[in-house]
Structures are given as structure tokens and as C-alpha cells.
Design a protein around this motif. Structure first.
Motif, PDB file in Angstrom:
ATOM      1  N   ILE A 136       9.975   4.879  -6.318  1.00 11.04           N
ATOM      2  CA  ILE A 136      10.210   6.085  -5.530  1.00 11.04           C
ATOM      3  C   ILE A 136       9.531   7.221  -6.295  1.00 11.04           C
ATOM      4  O   ILE A 136       9.691   7.337  -7.511  1.00 11.04           O
ATOM      5  CB  ILE A 136      11.713   6.398  -5.396  1.00 11.04           C
ATOM      6  CG1 ILE A 136      12.423   5.307  -4.579  1.00 11.04           C
ATOM      7  CG2 ILE A 136      11.929   7.763  -4.749  1.00 11.04           C
ATOM      8  CD1 ILE A 136      13.934   5.428  -4.599  1.00 11.04           C
ATOM      9  N   ALA A 137       8.769   8.031  -5.608  1.00 16.05           N
ATOM     10  CA  ALA A 137       8.064   9.120  -6.282  1.00 16.05           C
ATOM     11  C   ALA A 137       7.988  10.351  -5.388  1.00 16.05           C
ATOM     12  O   ALA A 137       8.211  10.270  -4.181  1.00 16.05           O
ATOM     13  CB  ALA A 137       6.656   8.676  -6.681  1.00 16.05           C
ATOM     14  N   ARG A 138       7.665  11.475  -5.985  1.00 13.23           N
ATOM     15  CA  ARG A 138       7.496  12.715  -5.232  1.00 13.23           C
ATOM     16  C   ARG A 138       6.172  12.716  -4.477  1.00 13.23           C
ATOM     17  O   ARG A 138       5.214  12.065  -4.883  1.00 13.23           O
ATOM     18  CB  ARG A 138       7.552  13.923  -6.165  1.00 13.23           C
ATOM     19  CG  ARG A 138       8.968  14.307  -6.568  1.00 13.23           C
ATOM     20  CD  ARG A 138       8.994  15.684  -7.204  1.00 13.23           C
ATOM     21  NE  ARG A 138      10.352  16.170  -7.411  1.00 13.23           N
ATOM     22  CZ  ARG A 138      11.069  16.774  -6.487  1.00 13.23           C
ATOM     23  NH1 ARG A 138      10.567  16.961  -5.276  1.00 13.23           N
ATOM     24  NH2 ARG A 138      12.287  17.215  -6.751  1.00 13.23           N
ATOM     25  N   ARG A 139       6.139  13.486  -3.392  1.00 14.58           N
ATOM     26  CA  ARG A 139       4.946  13.557  -2.542  1.00 14.58           C
ATOM     27  C   ARG A 139       3.706  13.970  -3.324  1.00 14.58           C
ATOM     28  O   ARG A 139       2.599  13.487  -3.061  1.00 14.58           O
ATOM     29  CB  ARG A 139       5.183  14.552  -1.400  1.00 14.58           C
ATOM     30  CG  ARG A 139       3.990  14.749  -0.467  1.00 14.58           C
ATOM     31  CD  ARG A 139       4.278  15.753   0.635  1.00 14.58           C
ATOM     32  NE  ARG A 139       4.732  17.014   0.085  1.00 14.58           N
ATOM     33  CZ  ARG A 139       5.836  17.632   0.485  1.00 14.58           C
ATOM     34  NH1 ARG A 139       6.604  17.120   1.413  1.00 14.58           N
ATOM     35  NH2 ARG A 139       6.201  18.783  -0.055  1.00 14.58           N
ATOM     36  N   ASN A 144      -2.728  10.441  -5.880  1.00 14.20           N
ATOM     37  CA  ASN A 144      -3.166   9.783  -7.109  1.00 14.20           C
ATOM     38  C   ASN A 144      -2.744   8.324  -7.153  1.00 14.20           C
ATOM     39  O   ASN A 144      -3.501   7.451  -7.586  1.00 14.20           O
ATOM     40  CB  ASN A 144      -2.595  10.515  -8.330  1.00 14.20           C
ATOM     41  CG  ASN A 144      -3.254  11.856  -8.561  1.00 14.20           C
ATOM     42  OD1 ASN A 144      -4.399  12.056  -8.176  1.00 14.20           O
ATOM     43  ND2 ASN A 144      -2.523  12.776  -9.161  1.00 14.20           N
ATOM     44  N   LEU A 145      -1.525   8.037  -6.690  1.00 20.14           N
ATOM     45  CA  LEU A 145      -1.043   6.667  -6.717  1.00 20.14           C
ATOM     46  C   LEU A 145      -1.814   5.773  -5.753  1.00 20.14           C
ATOM     47  O   LEU A 145      -2.158   4.643  -6.084  1.00 20.14           O
ATOM     48  CB  LEU A 145       0.447   6.637  -6.388  1.00 20.14           C
ATOM     49  CG  LEU A 145       1.368   7.113  -7.512  1.00 20.14           C
ATOM     50  CD1 LEU A 145       2.777   7.325  -6.992  1.00 20.14           C
ATOM     51  CD2 LEU A 145       1.386   6.121  -8.665  1.00 20.14           C
ATOM     52  N   THR A 146      -2.091   6.279  -4.553  1.00 33.59           N
ATOM     53  CA  THR A 146      -2.774   5.447  -3.563  1.00 33.59           C
ATOM     54  C   THR A 146      -4.241   5.199  -3.931  1.00 33.59           C
ATOM     55  O   THR A 146      -4.870   4.310  -3.376  1.00 33.59           O
ATOM     56  CB  THR A 146      -2.691   6.086  -2.166  1.00 33.59           C
ATOM     57  OG1 THR A 146      -3.132   7.449  -2.225  1.00 33.59           O
ATOM     58  CG2 THR A 146      -1.274   6.044  -1.638  1.00 33.59           C
ATOM     59  N   LYS A 147      -4.785   5.980  -4.865  1.00 33.52           N
ATOM     60  CA  LYS A 147      -6.146   5.718  -5.343  1.00 33.52           C
ATOM     61  C   LYS A 147      -6.190   4.445  -6.171  1.00 33.52           C
ATOM     62  O   LYS A 147      -7.204   3.754  -6.223  1.00 33.52           O
ATOM     63  CB  LYS A 147      -6.644   6.899  -6.185  1.00 33.52           C
ATOM     64  CG  LYS A 147      -6.994   8.146  -5.393  1.00 33.52           C
ATOM     65  CD  LYS A 147      -7.454   9.254  -6.326  1.00 33.52           C
ATOM     66  CE  LYS A 147      -7.755  10.534  -5.561  1.00 33.52           C
ATOM     67  NZ  LYS A 147      -8.143  11.646  -6.475  1.00 33.52           N
ATOM     68  N   ASN A 148      -5.085   4.164  -6.853  1.00 36.07           N
ATOM     69  CA  ASN A 148      -5.021   3.015  -7.757  1.00 36.07           C
ATOM     70  C   ASN A 148      -4.228   1.839  -7.201  1.00 36.07           C
ATOM     71  O   ASN A 148      -4.229   0.768  -7.790  1.00 36.07           O
ATOM     72  CB  ASN A 148      -4.401   3.450  -9.086  1.00 36.07           C
ATOM     73  CG  ASN A 148      -5.171   4.577  -9.747  1.00 36.07           C
ATOM     74  OD1 ASN A 148      -6.384   4.523  -9.840  1.00 36.07           O
ATOM     75  ND2 ASN A 148      -4.463   5.607 -10.182  1.00 36.07           N
ATOM     76  N   LEU A 149      -3.545   2.071  -6.083  1.00 38.29           N
ATOM     77  CA  LEU A 149      -2.719   1.027  -5.504  1.00 38.29           C
ATOM     78  C   LEU A 149      -3.092   0.773  -4.050  1.00 38.29           C
ATOM     79  O   LEU A 149      -3.702   1.616  -3.399  1.00 38.29           O
ATOM     80  CB  LEU A 149      -1.243   1.424  -5.561  1.00 38.29           C
ATOM     81  CG  LEU A 149      -0.622   1.667  -6.940  1.00 38.29           C
ATOM     82  CD1 LEU A 149       0.775   2.230  -6.780  1.00 38.29           C
ATOM     83  CD2 LEU A 149      -0.587   0.385  -7.748  1.00 38.29           C
ATOM     84  N   THR A 150      -2.727  -0.391  -3.584  1.00 35.72           N
ATOM     85  CA  THR A 150      -2.868  -0.714  -2.162  1.00 35.72           C
ATOM     86  C   THR A 150      -1.485  -1.104  -1.671  1.00 35.72           C
ATOM     87  O   THR A 150      -1.125  -2.284  -1.638  1.00 35.72           O
ATOM     88  CB  THR A 150      -3.865  -1.869  -1.951  1.00 35.72           C
ATOM     89  OG1 THR A 150      -5.102  -1.547  -2.577  1.00 35.72           O
ATOM     90  CG2 THR A 150      -4.099  -2.095  -0.461  1.00 35.72           C
ATOM     91  N   PRO A 151      -0.658  -0.108  -1.298  1.00 36.45           N
ATOM     92  CA  PRO A 151       0.721  -0.416  -0.913  1.00 36.45           C
ATOM     93  C   PRO A 151       0.789  -1.328   0.304  1.00 36.45           C
ATOM     94  O   PRO A 151       0.123  -1.088   1.308  1.00 36.45           O
ATOM     95  CB  PRO A 151       1.310   0.957  -0.592  1.00 36.45           C
ATOM     96  CG  PRO A 151       0.415   1.941  -1.275  1.00 36.45           C
ATOM     97  CD  PRO A 151      -0.941   1.329  -1.219  1.00 36.45           C
TER      98      PRO A 151
END
Length: 262
Positions: A136-139, A144-151
Motif C-alpha cells: 500500500i503506498a501514497r499516490r 515511480n513505482l509503475t516505471k519499475n513494476l508491472t502490477p
């Protein structure tokens, strides 16, 4: 001569850091024990909470969305959970009067909705099964997270109820109502929660930084509440075979469902 103390100080700091690193490597932090899957009813700060504890190394939450709008596939959490062969199901994100998601939603890699800049989109839950990351993270961390992850799954909602174990300032003191939320300890221990009538401020005080059902809560995010709140727990969950849903409950756009991790 003025530079000599600085050189010695630099060497001292470098050697100290190297020593600390080697000590950390020699004494790694112990792994967390597995948090058992179970239903719990607890009271915290005067708020009654219905909780499901689980460990993300064994189970995870997936998004179950209804592209054609609220109630088009499942009228309630129980029907969704049963259809998806889930262990539990809880209502999830906010939606517009027309039934469109009021925030970003990713279900099995398919994106719907949009990045909601309001307080109702101040947090998000996501899981990347390939990298085995669930959080769970803040908006503000989303891009930045979606640049390194593929949820595989992502749900935007809010507001945050606990941020690093601290209560969140500015939450409403008005409108006591049923609440739905999810929380975790920043690692592998998680909770699905349904709260009896309370304000957002009361709920934050009841869960932020608290150890509830074996989970030391670090981050927690609010889901759609009031008449939308709907939690179903299957008989496969110890203490389960329960439904928490008001008589005047309304159909919702999507759910979070609890599934075993392969």
C-alpha cells in the motif's frame, strides 16, 4: 593542517559504515513468522473491527472489477467471492453515479479508470506477482513505482488511514458510518477490515500503529464505505462463514478478493 582532521574523520566514517555493513550481513534480520489466516473481532479505541488476517507469502488480494457497472456481474461480496472461488471478498474502490471507477484500476493487467487527484485517490494497493511485491503506498509514489513494476492488480482509493504507523491528519470527524479498509505491516502481514460505524478520524486512531490480530499496522487505506461496505468471509477461513453488510447496501463497481498464492 586544517585538512588533517577531516581526512581522519572521513576514514573513520568509512570504516564504521563498512563494519556496520559486515555486521548486518553476519547477522541478518530474522524472517517474519507466518501470520495465520483467520477471522477476528476486536475493539480498538471504542471502534469494533471485523478483521481477516493473512500472510502475503501464502495469500494475496486481487481486483474483481465489473466493466459494465455496479451489480452487472455480482450483486454483493458473497456472490463475487463465490463466483471467483475466493476465501473472502470486500467492496473496493469508489465509483461515479454512472458506475465508472473513480480512480485507477488494474485487473489482471487490464487498466481502467484514471489517476484520481482527490483525497479519494490518495493511496493505492498493488501487487506484482512476478517480483513478489505487494504493498500500500501514497499516490505520489505511483508514477515511480509503475516505471519499475508491472502490477497485475492495482486499486486506487483513499484516504490513507495509517502512514508509517502514524495517524493521518485532516481526516473527517463527521459522518460516522460503516467502513471498509485494508492494512499491512510494511512487510508480509496483512489485514482486511470492516469497521462498525465510525468517522475516518476515529478509524485512523483505532488502527494506525496498533497491533491488531497479530499485524503491527504500518500503512492502511480506506475503501468505499457507508452503504457500499460489504465483507464476506468463507467457511474456509478459520472463524469464518460470515457476512457484514447493511440492509440498505448498494451494488458496487469492484471488489478485492482473497486468493491463495500459487
Amino acid at each position: 593542517m586544517d585538512g588533517v582532521p577531516k581526512i581522519f574523520m572521513t576514514l573513520f566514517v568509512a570504516l564504521t559504515c563498512l563494519s556496520c555493513t559486515k555486521a548486518d550481513e553476519a547477522n541478518p534480520k530474522p524472517k517474519q513468522s507466518i501470520l495465520p489466516l483467520a477471522y477476528h473481532q476486536v475493539s480498538s479505541e471504542g471502534v469494533t473491527l471485523h478483521l481477516i488476517s493473512f500472510d502475503s507469502r501464502q495469500y494475496h488480494l486481487e481486483v474483481a472489477d465489473q466493466p459494465k457497472g455496479p451489480g452487472s456481474l455480482w450483486p454483493d461480496a458473497k456472490s463475487c467471492g463465490t463466483a471467483k472461488q475466493a476465501l473472502a471478498s470486500i467492496n473496493a474502490g469508489f465509483f461515479t453515479p454512472e458506475g465508472k471507477p473513480l480512480g485507477l484500476v488494474i485487473e489482471n493487467g487490464t487498466k481502467r479508470g484514471y489517476n484520481n487527484p482527490s483525497s479519494l485517490g490518495s493511496a493505492f494497493y498493488y501487487i506484482d506477482t512476478n517480483k513478489k511485491i505487494t504493498a500500500i503506498a501514497r499516490r505520489k509514489h505511483l508514477s515511480n513505482l509503475t516505471k519499475n513494476l508491472t502490477p497485475n492488480h492495482l486499486l486506487q482509493a483513499g484516504p490513507m488511514l495509517s502512514d508509517g504507523g502514524h495517524t493521518v491528519k485532516g481526516l473527517s470527524k463527521q459522518n460516522a458510518r460503516k467502513r471498509s479498509f485494508i492494512a499491512h505491516d510494511g512487510a508480509d502481514h496483512w489485514l482486511i477490515g470492516y469497521a462498525d460505524a465510525c468517522t475516518l478520524e476515529q478509524l485512523s486512531k483505532a488502527i494506525a500503529g496498533k497491533k491488531l490480530a497479530g499485524c503491527q499496522i504500518s500503512n492502511a487505506m480506506n475503501l468505499d464505505g457507508g452503504r457500499s461496505s460489504d465483507l464476506w468471509i468463507s467457511a474456509a477461513v478459520p472463524g469464518g462463514e460470515k457476512t457484514f453488510r447493511s440492509f440498505f447496501n448498494k451494488p458496487v463497481r469492484n471488489f478485492l478478493i482473497l486468493k491463495p498464492t500459487p
